[in-house]
Design an enzyme around this catalytic site. Structure first.
Site, PDB file in Angstrom:
ATOM      1  N   ARG A  62       0.828  -1.216   0.000  1.00  0.00           N
ATOM      2  CA  ARG A  62       0.000   0.000   0.000  1.00  0.00           C
ATOM      3  C   ARG A  62       0.857   1.260   0.000  1.00  0.00           C
ATOM      4  O   ARG A  62       0.520   2.251  -0.647  1.00  0.00           O
ATOM      5  CB  ARG A  62      -0.951  -0.017   1.202  1.00  0.00           C
ATOM      6  CG  ARG A  62      -2.052  -1.049   1.023  1.00  0.00           C
ATOM      7  CD  ARG A  62      -2.982  -1.110   2.205  1.00  0.00           C
ATOM      8  NE  ARG A  62      -4.088  -2.025   1.959  1.00  0.00           N
ATOM      9  CZ  ARG A  62      -5.070  -2.246   2.816  1.00  0.00           C
ATOM     10  NH1 ARG A  62      -5.090  -1.626   3.981  1.00  0.00           N
ATOM     11  NH2 ARG A  62      -6.038  -3.081   2.527  1.00  0.00           N
ATOM     12  N   ASP A  86     -16.889   8.852   7.720  1.00  0.00           N
ATOM     13  CA  ASP A  86     -15.708   7.982   7.581  1.00  0.00           C
ATOM     14  C   ASP A  86     -14.473   8.837   7.848  1.00  0.00           C
ATOM     15  O   ASP A  86     -14.522  10.064   7.760  1.00  0.00           O
ATOM     16  CB  ASP A  86     -15.648   7.383   6.169  1.00  0.00           C
ATOM     17  CG  ASP A  86     -14.820   6.109   6.115  1.00  0.00           C
ATOM     18  OD1 ASP A  86     -15.412   5.017   6.099  1.00  0.00           O
ATOM     19  OD2 ASP A  86     -13.575   6.196   6.111  1.00  0.00           O
TER      20      ASP A  86
HETATM   21  C1  LIG Z   1     -14.511  -2.377   5.763  1.00  0.00           C
HETATM   22  S1  LIG Z   1     -15.148  -0.733   5.601  1.00  0.00           S
HETATM   23  C2  LIG Z   1     -16.818  -0.966   6.177  1.00  0.00           C
HETATM   24  C3  LIG Z   1     -17.808  -0.167   5.364  1.00  0.00           C
HETATM   25  C4  LIG Z   1     -19.278  -0.427   5.718  1.00  0.00           C
HETATM   26  N1  LIG Z   1     -19.555  -0.042   7.080  1.00  0.00           N
HETATM   27  C5  LIG Z   1     -19.658  -1.876   5.487  1.00  0.00           C
HETATM   28  O1  LIG Z   1     -19.853  -2.599   6.466  1.00  0.00           O
HETATM   29  O2  LIG Z   1     -19.739  -2.286   4.329  1.00  0.00           O
HETATM   30  C6  LIG Z   1     -14.358   0.054   7.018  1.00  0.00           C
HETATM   31  C7  LIG Z   1     -14.367   1.570   6.947  1.00  0.00           C
HETATM   32  O3  LIG Z   1     -13.973   2.068   8.218  1.00  0.00           O
HETATM   33  C8  LIG Z   1     -13.248   3.257   8.011  1.00  0.00           C
HETATM   34  N2  LIG Z   1     -12.439   3.553   9.212  1.00  0.00           N
HETATM   35  C9  LIG Z   1     -11.320   2.928   9.647  1.00  0.00           C
HETATM   36  N3  LIG Z   1     -10.863   3.502  10.771  1.00  0.00           N
HETATM   37  C10 LIG Z   1     -11.727   4.509  11.062  1.00  0.00           C
HETATM   38  C11 LIG Z   1     -11.789   5.474  12.113  1.00  0.00           C
HETATM   39  N4  LIG Z   1     -10.866   5.517  13.066  1.00  0.00           N
HETATM   40  N5  LIG Z   1     -12.810   6.353  12.099  1.00  0.00           N
HETATM   41  C12 LIG Z   1     -13.742   6.323  11.121  1.00  0.00           C
HETATM   42  N6  LIG Z   1     -13.730   5.433  10.106  1.00  0.00           N
HETATM   43  C13 LIG Z   1     -12.738   4.541  10.081  1.00  0.00           C
HETATM   44  C14 LIG Z   1     -12.424   2.966   6.768  1.00  0.00           C
HETATM   45  O4  LIG Z   1     -11.975   4.145   6.142  1.00  0.00           O
HETATM   46  C15 LIG Z   1     -13.403   2.155   5.927  1.00  0.00           C
HETATM   47  O5  LIG Z   1     -14.077   2.963   5.011  1.00  0.00           O
END
Ligand SMILES: C[S@@+](CC[C@H](N)C(=O)[O-])C[C@H]1O[C@@H](n2cnc3c(N)ncnc32)[C@H](O)[C@@H]1O
Length: 283
Positions: A34, A143
């Site tokens: 990455r 997000d």
């Molecule tokens: C695997 S995706 C899940 C998306 C959706 N909730 C779903 O279940 O399909 C995880 C998301 O969490 C976000 N994320 C990770 N750490 C975070 C944080 N500290 N605060 C807010 N969002 C975060 C990432 O950017 C990513 O878009």
């Protein structure tokens, strides 16, 4: 290996500090891949050059970009299907009665990635409240990652993205084809507001929510961070509200103020009434 152990440790601490995301040592290869892609995108020759700039902190946005590059943003429309069915079949009819006085319903898609979760909820809301224009319904979708939020705000998806989870009838009804892409229609888009919010840093002032989707993000956090986030959620979830977590996530042994409730073939979490917390065992 381009990424030395010391470099990996540096990135690991940075990401943990900024987003509470835990990168296990076996993620070394993933971090390297990455960072390599990010170095290329940023026009930097190599990972060492990228890390040099990061350590000198000459570019404040670079830290955010490294953190964003480490997030897993996998998502799709109506992911796991049943939570959306629970909202449609059980929760919205319940709220219709419970909020009859205010006619106001608020949902939060926390960690919304590129927006598919929020737009899936918006379609469910639209189908339920479309014929009830006197109701004020809104979804806040947040997000940490500005890149994914940009796509989410655009509401524009490629064929592969709409093929994942979105029934054909909904695609035709709620999206407009634009060349090889599909753009979500205004009637759905206006139900959702996208904002940047890092769950692990102090939150801005938020309204109270009837339903919170916090799905597939807590798995990346350590126990203390999960506890901190759930404690804050308690303050923004209405006392009779509903919390949905991802299939691999739970509040069990993390925060006993929540209890699991089976619903429409899935489960959600609800707040125990004040007297029950700490005394009842989790089901
Ligand atoms: C695997 S995706 C899940 C998306 C959706 N909730 C779903 O279940 O399909 C995880 C998301 O969490 C976000 N994320 C990770 N750490 C975070 C944080 N500290 N605060 C807010 N969002 C975060 C990432 O950017 C990513 O878009």
């Amino acid at each position: 290996m381009v990424l030395t152990f010391a470099d990996f440790e540096y990135v690991r601490h940075l990401v943990r500090d900024q987003a509470a995301i835990v990168l296990e040592p076996e993620k070394h290869y993933l971090v390297e891949a990455r960072l390599g892609r990010l170095a290329q995108r940023e026009g930097l020759g190599s990972i060492p050059e990228l890390l040099g700039q990061l350590r000198r902190r000459t570019d404040a946005t670079l830290t955010a970009k490294v953190v964003e590059a480490m997030t897993t943003t996998e998502t799709y429309f109506f992911r796991d299907h049943k939570p959306f069915e629970a909202v449609r079949r059980v929760i919205l009819p319940a709220l219709l009665a419970a909020r009859a006085d205010t006619r106001r319903v608020r949902l939060w898609s926390a960690a919304c990635s590129t927006g598919q979760e929020a737009y899936s909820l918006a379609i469910v809301l639209h189908e339920f409240f479309g014929a009830r224009p006197e109701w004020d319904v809104q979804i806040l979708a947040t997000d940490i990652n500005c890149d994914v939020l940009e796509q989410a705000r655009e509401g524009c998806y490629g064929q592969l993205e709409v093929n994942r989870g979105l029934p054909a009838a909904m695609l035709v009804r709620y999206f407009q084809q634009q060349g090889s892409h599909w753009r979500v229609k205004e009637e759905i888009q206006r139900l959702v507001k996208f904002e940047v919010l890092n769950l692990t840093k102090p939150w801005p002032s938020l309204p109270s929510f009837d339903v919170i989707f916090l799905r597939n993000v807590m798995i990346y956090f350590d126990l203390a961070t999960k506890q901190q986030i759930l404690a804050r959620l308690r303050r923004v979830l209405r006392p009779d509200g509903y919390l949905f977590l991802g299939g691999a996530e739970t509040t069990l042994n993390i925060d006993d103020a929540f209890q699991r409730e089976d619903m429409a073939g899935t489960s959600c979490y609800r707040l125990r009434s004040a007297g029950q917390a700490h005394s009842a065992s989790q089901c």
